[in-house]
Design a protein around this motif. Structure first.
Motif, PDB file in Angstrom:
ATOM      1  N   PRO A 143       0.848  -1.214  -0.150  1.00 46.15           N
ATOM      2  CA  PRO A 143       0.071   0.257  -0.087  1.00 46.15           C
ATOM      3  C   PRO A 143       0.749   1.120   0.106  1.00 46.15           C
ATOM      4  O   PRO A 143       1.951   1.306   0.547  1.00 46.15           O
ATOM      5  CB  PRO A 143      -0.750  -0.177   1.235  1.00 46.15           C
ATOM      6  CG  PRO A 143      -0.768  -1.856   1.578  1.00 46.15           C
ATOM      7  CD  PRO A 143       0.659  -2.127   1.159  1.00 46.15           C
ATOM      8  N   ALA A 189      -7.524   1.038  -4.130  1.00 48.72           N
ATOM      9  CA  ALA A 189      -7.366   0.423  -2.943  1.00 48.72           C
ATOM     10  C   ALA A 189      -8.454  -0.717  -2.607  1.00 48.72           C
ATOM     11  O   ALA A 189      -8.060  -1.974  -2.601  1.00 48.72           O
ATOM     12  CB  ALA A 189      -6.966   1.220  -1.731  1.00 48.72           C
ATOM     13  N   GLU A 190      -9.469  -0.115  -2.866  1.00 46.58           N
ATOM     14  CA  GLU A 190     -10.711  -1.261  -2.686  1.00 46.58           C
ATOM     15  C   GLU A 190     -10.967  -1.958  -3.948  1.00 46.58           C
ATOM     16  O   GLU A 190     -11.156  -3.218  -3.668  1.00 46.58           O
ATOM     17  CB  GLU A 190     -12.041  -0.225  -2.689  1.00 46.58           C
ATOM     18  CG  GLU A 190     -13.416  -1.227  -2.363  1.00 46.58           C
ATOM     19  CD  GLU A 190     -13.324  -1.957  -1.372  1.00 46.58           C
ATOM     20  OE1 GLU A 190     -14.070  -3.086  -1.340  1.00 46.58           O
ATOM     21  OE2 GLU A 190     -12.739  -1.589  -0.369  1.00 46.58           O
ATOM     22  N   ARG A 193      -8.201  -4.951  -3.026  1.00 46.86           N
ATOM     23  CA  ARG A 193      -8.867  -5.843  -2.090  1.00 46.86           C
ATOM     24  C   ARG A 193      -9.691  -6.719  -2.644  1.00 46.86           C
ATOM     25  O   ARG A 193      -9.911  -7.811  -2.338  1.00 46.86           O
ATOM     26  CB  ARG A 193      -9.239  -5.066  -0.993  1.00 46.86           C
ATOM     27  CG  ARG A 193      -9.611  -5.884   0.402  1.00 46.86           C
ATOM     28  CD  ARG A 193     -10.660  -5.092   1.265  1.00 46.86           C
ATOM     29  NE  ARG A 193     -11.779  -4.725   0.431  1.00 46.86           N
ATOM     30  CZ  ARG A 193     -12.822  -5.467   0.367  1.00 46.86           C
ATOM     31  NH1 ARG A 193     -12.866  -6.853   0.419  1.00 46.86           N
ATOM     32  NH2 ARG A 193     -13.985  -5.037  -0.505  1.00 46.86           N
ATOM     33  N   GLN A 194     -10.728  -6.013  -3.494  1.00 52.20           N
ATOM     34  CA  GLN A 194     -11.993  -7.084  -3.904  1.00 52.20           C
ATOM     35  C   GLN A 194     -11.358  -8.069  -4.972  1.00 52.20           C
ATOM     36  O   GLN A 194     -11.836  -9.206  -5.043  1.00 52.20           O
ATOM     37  CB  GLN A 194     -12.705  -5.868  -4.766  1.00 52.20           C
ATOM     38  CG  GLN A 194     -14.077  -6.573  -5.464  1.00 52.20           C
ATOM     39  CD  GLN A 194     -14.689  -5.696  -6.280  1.00 52.20           C
ATOM     40  OE1 GLN A 194     -14.597  -4.494  -6.270  1.00 52.20           O
ATOM     41  NE2 GLN A 194     -15.873  -5.985  -6.966  1.00 52.20           N
ATOM     42  N   ALA A 205      -5.458 -10.476   0.996  1.00 53.94           N
ATOM     43  CA  ALA A 205      -6.327  -9.320   0.828  1.00 53.94           C
ATOM     44  C   ALA A 205      -6.513  -8.673   2.305  1.00 53.94           C
ATOM     45  O   ALA A 205      -6.599  -7.547   2.333  1.00 53.94           O
ATOM     46  CB  ALA A 205      -7.749  -9.511   0.328  1.00 53.94           C
ATOM     47  N   TRP A 208      -3.106  -7.105   3.414  1.00 53.95           N
ATOM     48  CA  TRP A 208      -3.022  -5.819   2.653  1.00 53.95           C
ATOM     49  C   TRP A 208      -3.794  -4.764   3.197  1.00 53.95           C
ATOM     50  O   TRP A 208      -3.414  -3.690   3.345  1.00 53.95           O
ATOM     51  CB  TRP A 208      -3.253  -6.225   1.121  1.00 53.95           C
ATOM     52  CG  TRP A 208      -2.543  -5.058   0.147  1.00 53.95           C
ATOM     53  CD1 TRP A 208      -1.425  -5.004  -0.237  1.00 53.95           C
ATOM     54  CD2 TRP A 208      -3.429  -3.994  -0.183  1.00 53.95           C
ATOM     55  NE1 TRP A 208      -1.359  -3.894  -1.206  1.00 53.95           N
ATOM     56  CE2 TRP A 208      -2.655  -3.333  -1.168  1.00 53.95           C
ATOM     57  CE3 TRP A 208      -4.760  -3.650  -0.104  1.00 53.95           C
ATOM     58  CZ2 TRP A 208      -2.956  -2.054  -1.630  1.00 53.95           C
ATOM     59  CZ3 TRP A 208      -5.036  -2.355  -0.606  1.00 53.95           C
ATOM     60  CH2 TRP A 208      -4.246  -1.857  -1.357  1.00 53.95           C
ATOM     61  N   GLU A 209      -5.152  -4.982   3.470  1.00 53.86           N
ATOM     62  CA  GLU A 209      -5.956  -3.772   3.696  1.00 53.86           C
ATOM     63  C   GLU A 209      -5.316  -3.420   5.304  1.00 53.86           C
ATOM     64  O   GLU A 209      -5.475  -2.312   5.367  1.00 53.86           O
ATOM     65  CB  GLU A 209      -7.418  -4.390   3.955  1.00 53.86           C
ATOM     66  CG  GLU A 209      -8.299  -3.384   4.480  1.00 53.86           C
ATOM     67  CD  GLU A 209      -8.474  -2.181   3.512  1.00 53.86           C
ATOM     68  OE1 GLU A 209      -9.019  -1.033   3.973  1.00 53.86           O
ATOM     69  OE2 GLU A 209      -8.028  -2.299   2.320  1.00 53.86           O
ATOM     70  N   GLU A 210      -5.297  -4.286   5.812  1.00 53.35           N
ATOM     71  CA  GLU A 210      -4.641  -3.835   7.520  1.00 53.35           C
ATOM     72  C   GLU A 210      -3.542  -2.967   7.274  1.00 53.35           C
ATOM     73  O   GLU A 210      -3.377  -2.114   7.902  1.00 53.35           O
ATOM     74  CB  GLU A 210      -4.423  -4.922   8.578  1.00 53.35           C
ATOM     75  CG  GLU A 210      -5.692  -5.843   8.772  1.00 53.35           C
ATOM     76  CD  GLU A 210      -5.208  -7.127   9.559  1.00 53.35           C
ATOM     77  OE1 GLU A 210      -4.223  -7.510   9.658  1.00 53.35           O
ATOM     78  OE2 GLU A 210      -6.432  -7.683   9.977  1.00 53.35           O
ATOM     79  N   ARG A 212      -2.500  -1.198   4.681  1.00 58.95           N
ATOM     80  CA  ARG A 212      -3.056   0.178   4.399  1.00 58.95           C
ATOM     81  C   ARG A 212      -3.497   1.161   5.279  1.00 58.95           C
ATOM     82  O   ARG A 212      -3.308   2.042   5.304  1.00 58.95           O
ATOM     83  CB  ARG A 212      -3.962  -0.164   2.944  1.00 58.95           C
ATOM     84  CG  ARG A 212      -4.342   1.317   2.205  1.00 58.95           C
ATOM     85  CD  ARG A 212      -5.407   0.978   1.240  1.00 58.95           C
ATOM     86  NE  ARG A 212      -6.771   0.498   1.892  1.00 58.95           N
ATOM     87  CZ  ARG A 212      -7.517   1.436   2.333  1.00 58.95           C
ATOM     88  NH1 ARG A 212      -7.292   2.690   2.181  1.00 58.95           N
ATOM     89  NH2 ARG A 212      -8.862   1.127   2.819  1.00 58.95           N
ATOM     90  N   GLN A 213      -4.418   0.467   6.101  1.00 60.82           N
ATOM     91  CA  GLN A 213      -4.970   1.348   7.218  1.00 60.82           C
ATOM     92  C   GLN A 213      -3.678   1.929   8.098  1.00 60.82           C
ATOM     93  O   GLN A 213      -4.042   2.852   8.575  1.00 60.82           O
ATOM     94  CB  GLN A 213      -6.057   0.511   7.819  1.00 60.82           C
ATOM     95  CG  GLN A 213      -7.407   0.221   7.076  1.00 60.82           C
ATOM     96  CD  GLN A 213      -8.277  -0.554   7.672  1.00 60.82           C
ATOM     97  OE1 GLN A 213      -8.073  -0.976   8.742  1.00 60.82           O
ATOM     98  NE2 GLN A 213      -9.421  -0.905   7.050  1.00 60.82           N
TER      99      GLN A 213
END
Length: 325
Positions: A143, A189-190, A193-194, A205, A208-210, A212-213
């Motif tokens: 990210p 980004a969404e 993840r999707q 996924a 990766w999202e964690e 990014r946050q």
């Protein structure tokens, strides 16, 4: 590269997919990781991949789905530092396989894109297509500004077909060319993840999202810290400039300074880091912020007027070079 490895490790362990989905996946691997070659006058199908486990998966799928016997060969890197790669080859039944998976058309001409039956298949088949493309030639960046899923494509036609498949999956993807190589990228980004979730890399996924946050929170904190630092720096510069001008004003006016203006000026010099509101509290009797600001402003104006009349440097001349007022 760590994230890319995580995605591929997760995808290559997917089991029990329907035969049509496995066909879509192995077709994509052969299209994006290899192609057709002529060996001893015969057409051979070959895919070169970066992991032995993936090579064995492709060989197993080809044997079970198409009844061919692939061979696996290890290919050493160009230098000792390059990781080994693995080639999956079908030579004896290469032409038949190429026709079956859509690498050759009915006139024995190479197909530059992807088979229509694969790109117009079900959602599961489209996910299998993207899974095979990623396993063959995909990368996932961390990210940040350069965050993206990218697949290097063998032709612009295959790139456009992959973009179309992504759109049918509800994912925004774009084709571009970098150094003469067609590529398909997913940047949002969404959408990243999707896509990872759709093709079967759900654990990656989530990770990766964690990540990014966490980076967004850290970036926000850094922006606030930098903003505070800038404000403190500007405040300190303004205080130095103000004190220098007040000191020069008192020098210019000497004994001709009205008592209430002198008191305001001396208050500024005595409490150099204080705000105007704090200066007002130090005054005796206490003054409002506006009253303090007004008296200092009149002090400076009176001194500058005297300096202009006498032809001497005014209060601005006392401000050190490089400081803002």
């Amino acid at each position: 590269m760590a994230l890319t490895t995580d995605v591929k490790a997760e995808l290559v362990n997917i089991r029990n997919a329907p035969p049509t989905v496995r066909v879509a996946e192995v077709t994509a691997v052969l299209r994006f990781a290899g192609g057709l070659h002529s060996i001893a006058g015969r057409i051979a199908v070959e895919a070169e991949v970066d992991a032995e486990v993936l090579a064995r998966r492709v060989a197993r799928d080809l044997a079970e789905l198409f009844g061919v016997r692939p061979e696996i060969a290890q290919i050493q890197g160009a230098s000792g530092h390059d990781a080994a790669r693995y080639a999956v080859r079908v030579i004896g039944a290469g032409e038949t396989l190429a026709r079956q998976i859509g690498l050759l058309d009915q006139r024995r001409r190479p197909v530059r894109g992807l088979p229509n039956r694969v790109t117009t298949g079900s959602q599961e088949e489209l996910a299998g297509l993207w899974r095979g493309a990623f396993l063959a030639a995909g990368t996932l960046n961390e990210p940040g500004r350069s965050a993206m899923v990218e697949v290097v494509c063998p032709s612009s036609e295959s790139a456009m077909a992959l973009v179309g498949a992504a759109h049918r999956l509800g994912v925004t993807a774009k084709a571009r060319e970098v150094r003469g190589m067609p590529r398909v990228v997913v940047r949002d980004a969404e959408a990243i993840r999707q896509l990872l979730t759709i093709i079967g890399a759900g654990r990656t996924a989530v990770a990766w999202e964690e990540m990014r946050q966490r980076r967004e929170v850290r970036a926000g904190v850094n922006r606030l810290v930098n903003f505070d630092d800038a404000n403190l720096r500007r405040s300190a510069q303004a205080a130095v400039a103000a004190c220098a001008r007040v000191n020069r004003a008192l020098e210019i006016l000497g004994d001709d300074v009205p008592d209430h203006l002198r008191a305001a000026g001396e208050l500024r010099l005595a409490h150099r880091e204080a705000s105007l509101d704090e200066l007002g509290h130090h005054a005796d009797p206490p003054l409002t912020k506006d009253a303090v600001a007004g008296r200092i402003r009149r002090l400076l104006a009176m001194a500058d007027k005297r300096a202009a009349h006498e032809g001497i440097p005014g209060t601005e001349s006392a401000v050190p070079a490089g400081l803002d007022d």
